[in-house]
Design an enzyme around this catalytic site. Structure first.
Site, PDB file in Angstrom:
ATOM      1  N   HIS A  67       0.847  -1.202   0.000  1.00 57.77           N
ATOM      2  CA  HIS A  67       0.000   0.000   0.000  1.00 57.77           C
ATOM      3  C   HIS A  67       0.874   1.241   0.000  1.00 57.77           C
ATOM      4  CE1 HIS A  67       0.149   1.630   4.206  1.00 57.77           C
ATOM      5  NE2 HIS A  67       0.777   0.488   4.357  1.00 57.77           N
ATOM      6  N   LYS A  72       9.397  -2.918   3.848  1.00 62.19           N
ATOM      7  CA  LYS A  72      10.510  -2.759   4.796  1.00 62.19           C
ATOM      8  C   LYS A  72      10.395  -3.802   5.884  1.00 62.19           C
ATOM      9  CE  LYS A  72      13.898  -0.081   6.233  1.00 62.19           C
ATOM     10  NZ  LYS A  72      14.732  -1.288   6.171  1.00 62.19           N
ATOM     11  N   LYS A  96       3.204  -1.710  12.071  1.00 59.83           N
ATOM     12  CA  LYS A  96       4.167  -0.875  12.799  1.00 59.83           C
ATOM     13  C   LYS A  96       4.514   0.390  11.991  1.00 59.83           C
ATOM     14  CE  LYS A  96       7.520  -2.626  15.431  1.00 59.83           C
ATOM     15  NZ  LYS A  96       8.754  -3.221  15.974  1.00 59.83           N
ATOM     16  N   LYS A 108       9.499  -8.935   5.412  1.00 65.03           N
ATOM     17  CA  LYS A 108      10.391  -9.634   6.334  1.00 65.03           C
ATOM     18  C   LYS A 108      11.111 -10.723   5.563  1.00 65.03           C
ATOM     19  CE  LYS A 108      11.505  -9.516  10.742  1.00 65.03           C
ATOM     20  NZ  LYS A 108      11.571  -8.339  11.601  1.00 65.03           N
ATOM     21  N   SER A 364      15.623   3.726  10.498  1.00 74.94           N
ATOM     22  CA  SER A 364      15.914   3.103   9.199  1.00 74.94           C
ATOM     23  C   SER A 364      15.345   3.949   8.055  1.00 74.94           C
ATOM     24  CB  SER A 364      15.245   1.727   9.109  1.00 74.94           C
ATOM     25  OG  SER A 364      16.066   0.754   9.669  1.00 74.94           O
TER      26      SER A 364
HETATM   27  P1  NAD Z   1      20.212  -7.866  23.103  1.00 78.62           P
HETATM   28  O1  NAD Z   1      20.633  -9.241  22.797  1.00 78.62           O
HETATM   29  O2  NAD Z   1      21.148  -6.726  22.873  1.00 78.62           O
HETATM   30  O3  NAD Z   1      19.757  -7.744  24.636  1.00 78.62           O
HETATM   31  C1  NAD Z   1      18.958  -8.667  25.307  1.00 78.62           C
HETATM   32  C2  NAD Z   1      19.427  -8.702  26.760  1.00 78.62           C
HETATM   33  O4  NAD Z   1      18.527  -9.496  27.513  1.00 78.62           O
HETATM   34  C3  NAD Z   1      20.823  -9.331  26.907  1.00 78.62           C
HETATM   35  O5  NAD Z   1      21.640  -8.490  27.694  1.00 78.62           O
HETATM   36  C4  NAD Z   1      20.530 -10.657  27.607  1.00 78.62           C
HETATM   37  O6  NAD Z   1      21.570 -11.083  28.441  1.00 78.62           O
HETATM   38  C5  NAD Z   1      19.283 -10.304  28.408  1.00 78.62           C
HETATM   39  N1  NAD Z   1      18.514 -11.484  28.804  1.00 78.62           N
HETATM   40  C6  NAD Z   1      18.456 -12.698  28.197  1.00 78.62           C
HETATM   41  N2  NAD Z   1      17.680 -13.534  28.899  1.00 78.62           N
HETATM   42  C7  NAD Z   1      17.237 -12.850  29.974  1.00 78.62           C
HETATM   43  C8  NAD Z   1      16.419 -13.185  31.080  1.00 78.62           C
HETATM   44  N3  NAD Z   1      15.874 -14.391  31.204  1.00 78.62           N
HETATM   45  N4  NAD Z   1      16.189 -12.235  32.005  1.00 78.62           N
HETATM   46  C9  NAD Z   1      16.724 -11.017  31.899  1.00 78.62           C
HETATM   47  N5  NAD Z   1      17.521 -10.639  30.874  1.00 78.62           N
HETATM   48  C10 NAD Z   1      17.776 -11.544  29.931  1.00 78.62           C
HETATM   49  O7  NAD Z   1      18.851  -7.659  22.289  1.00 78.62           O
HETATM   50  P2  NAD Z   1      18.107  -6.292  21.987  1.00 78.62           P
HETATM   51  O8  NAD Z   1      18.488  -5.825  20.630  1.00 78.62           O
HETATM   52  O9  NAD Z   1      18.242  -5.363  23.145  1.00 78.62           O
HETATM   53  O10 NAD Z   1      16.594  -6.794  21.872  1.00 78.62           O
HETATM   54  C11 NAD Z   1      15.807  -7.087  23.001  1.00 78.62           C
HETATM   55  C12 NAD Z   1      14.361  -7.263  22.571  1.00 78.62           C
HETATM   56  O11 NAD Z   1      13.907  -6.099  21.917  1.00 78.62           O
HETATM   57  C13 NAD Z   1      14.070  -8.403  21.583  1.00 78.62           C
HETATM   58  O12 NAD Z   1      12.787  -8.898  21.868  1.00 78.62           O
HETATM   59  C14 NAD Z   1      14.059  -7.722  20.253  1.00 78.62           C
HETATM   60  O13 NAD Z   1      13.284  -8.418  19.300  1.00 78.62           O
HETATM   61  C15 NAD Z   1      13.401  -6.425  20.629  1.00 78.62           C
HETATM   62  N6  NAD Z   1      13.657  -5.337  19.675  1.00 78.62           N
HETATM   63  C16 NAD Z   1      14.932  -4.911  19.430  1.00 78.62           C
HETATM   64  C17 NAD Z   1      15.133  -3.853  18.565  1.00 78.62           C
HETATM   65  C18 NAD Z   1      16.515  -3.296  18.313  1.00 78.62           C
HETATM   66  O14 NAD Z   1      16.609  -2.278  17.638  1.00 78.62           O
HETATM   67  N7  NAD Z   1      17.572  -3.868  18.842  1.00 78.62           N
HETATM   68  C19 NAD Z   1      14.047  -3.246  17.919  1.00 78.62           C
HETATM   69  C20 NAD Z   1      12.761  -3.702  18.190  1.00 78.62           C
HETATM   70  C21 NAD Z   1      12.586  -4.744  19.092  1.00 78.62           C
END
Ligand code: NAD
Length: 473
Positions: A67, A72, A96, A108, A364
């Site tokens: 659309h 992306k 989103k 995706k 992005s």
């Molecule tokens: P990351 O790997 O940098 O960080 C995740 C952190 O969570 C790590 O430090 C890890 O040790 C910790 N962790 C793992 N298991 C755990 C537990 N049981 N209890 C507490 N902490 C725990 O990942 P991220 O990029 O920060 O992403 C985190 C979440 O955010 C994911 O669900 C990801 O899909 C979502 N997300 C990330 C982005 C992005 O830009 N990085 C964007 C949208 C959504």
């Protein structure tokens, strides 16, 4: 991903969609078109491994909606990748992008591999071959479909993609815009690393600045002094924690996978981060106390809880014990549908992932715009602005016979760098999206929760696009 073969992730996205669609007035045909995945490209290609073996790789790219173009969405490398999952994630990207007014359709991609089982050279070959397959079918390009990083991929893979694309499309002037999340030296944008955490902060701050919402929750307006607990000190959680702390909130609890700590008076985020780096654990921080279990942090008495680690961490079992008034979904899908229902009944405000963690895709979009304009943000106006501000300040000082101090002078005179403009664009985006969702909710109090209100906003925007475009005969 679920081990249950009966479970469909795409089906569950459709159910959330249907729940929200009843609060809209769109023709059923339009709703069906919004929901549908427009194109699914499933491919298999051979790659020769370091030991001489040929391995056949399975991969996907899904374009959920055109659309708005380009499509992306990230590319994930994971052993569990399957068509249902990629379709669901592509659909979520459509909604989103619509919510945060990023003019893209949802897409995706996924490659069904465990990246840890391959050498860097093998990963490079897989990534480059995948890109070539996308080029062949016109499933990548700055005007058609623009991937980004996701689980198991990062700047390195994005650099391989842009290099492969450019060599297959020599002379294409906008080639750098075929993918985002690139290293800054390869056309990436400054400010992307902290974008998701900063977007979460801006979104929650805006909610906290709404007197009617805070009244209902029994909380004072504003971020300062609010008690915050954050799960996950990774990219998202660390930056979110820093921005909350800088704004005067108290980070009273932090959880990592090895344990969790608390301090009613507030934890210093950088000191905790350093302690974890040097000692290898978040536990036994000098200025805090250990929780018995890391999940105890989720139930700690606080105003704002930010799960920023994994999915499904709040479920039917622990949801009744959650005491936070506001949950900001930093991670994707940290609440199960059962937990969602329990928290709605309790009156907890759940600020949904689909919009709250959209900082990454928003920035992005800024990267893509930078690539199309072929100029770094701020390059044209920074010096002009600084010269003009210096002149205005000089005039004010001359007329008033007073001088501002050097810190103030620096703040007033400063012309914007790329990172300043990216942060400012993100702030504007998150504030606008928060108001659009809350206004939709206020307009129809029958809408049960903010997640459904966000879906309603998305459906209305995508529906308007389809309705105005008409149906091609
Ligand atoms: P990351 O790997 O940098 O960080 C995740 C952190 O969570 C790590 O430090 C890890 O040790 C910790 N962790 C793992 N298991 C755990 C537990 N049981 N209890 C507490 N902490 C725990 O990942 P991220 O990029 O920060 O992403 C985190 C979440 O955010 C994911 O669900 C990801 O899909 C979502 N997300 C990330 C982005 C992005 O830009 N990085 C964007 C949208 C959504």
């Amino acid at each position: 991903m679920s081990a249950n073969p009966e479970y469909s992730f795409f089906g569950s996205v459709e159910r959330s969609f249907d729940k929200a669609a009843q609060f809209t007035t769109w023709d059923p045909g339009i709703l069906e078109q919004i929901k549908a995945c427009n194109a699914v490209y499933r491919m298999k290609f051979p790659v020769r491994m370091d030991d001489g073996r040929i391995e056949v790789i399975e991969a996907y790219r899904v374009q959920h909606s055109q659309h708005k173009t380009p499509c992306k969405g990230g590319i994930r490398f994971a052993a569990e990748v399957n068509q249902d999952e990629v379709m669901a994630l592509a659909a979520l990207m459509t909604y989103k992008c619509a919510i945060v007014n990023v003019p893209f359709g949802g897409g995706k991609g996924g490659i069904k591999i465990n990246p840890r089982k391959y050498s860097v050279y093998e990963l490079e070959k897989i990534t480059r071959r995948y890109t070539a397959e996308l080029v062949k079918k016109n499933f990548i390009g700055p005007g058609t479909d623009v991937p980004a990083p996701d689980y198991g991929t990062g700047e390195r893979e994005m650099a391989w993609i842009v290099d492969t694309y450019s060599s297959l499309r020599p002379g294409e002037i906008d080639a750098a815009g075929c993918v985002t999340g690139k290293p800054v030296t390869q056309g990436g944008v400054r400010g992307r690393r902290e974008a998701t955490g900063l977007g979460i902060f801006y979104g929650i701050r805006e909610v906290c600045n709404m007197p009617d919402v805070m009244n209902k929750l029994g909380l004072p307006v504003g971020i300062a002094g609010k008690k915050v607990v954050i799960q996950g000190l990774g990219n998202v959680g660390y930056h979110a924690a820093k921005f909350f702390q800088n704004a005067g909130a108290k980070i009273i609890g932090l959880a990592e996978y090895e344990g969790a700590i608390y301090n009613e008076g507030g934890l210093d985020v950088d000191a905790v981060f350093e302690h974890r780096k040097t000692s290898g654990s978040i536990l036994n921080f000098a200025d805090g106390k250990n929780f018995a279990k890391n999940t105890d942090a989720l139930e700690y008495d606080c105003d704002i809880l930010i799960p920023a680690a994994l999915e499904n961490v709040i479920n039917a079992e622990n949801a009744p014990r959650i005491s936070a008034k506001i949950i900001g979904e930093g991670a994707n899908g940290p609440l199960t549908p059962e937990a969602d229902e329990i928290l709605i009944q309790k009156g907890t405000l759940v600020v949904p992932d689909m919009y709250l963690n959209a900082g990454g895709v928003t920035v992005s979009y800024f990267e893509w715009l930078k690539n199309l304009s072929h100029v770094r943000y701020g390059r044209m106006e920074k010096r002009f602005t600084e010269n003009m501000n210096t002149h205005i300040l000089g005039q004010i000082e001359e007329l008033t016979n007073k001088q501002v101090n050097s810190r103030e002078r620096q703040l007033i005179v400063h012309g914007p760098d790329e990172v300043d403009l990216v942060h400012s664009g993100l702030e504007e985006t998150m504030i606008t999206a928060t108001h659009e969702i809350m206004d939709a909710w206020r307009k129809n109090p029958q809408i049960p929760d903010m997640r459904t209100a966000a879906y309603v906003v998305a459906i209305n925007k995508v529906g308007t696009s389809y309705a105005e475009l008409g149906i091609f005969p």
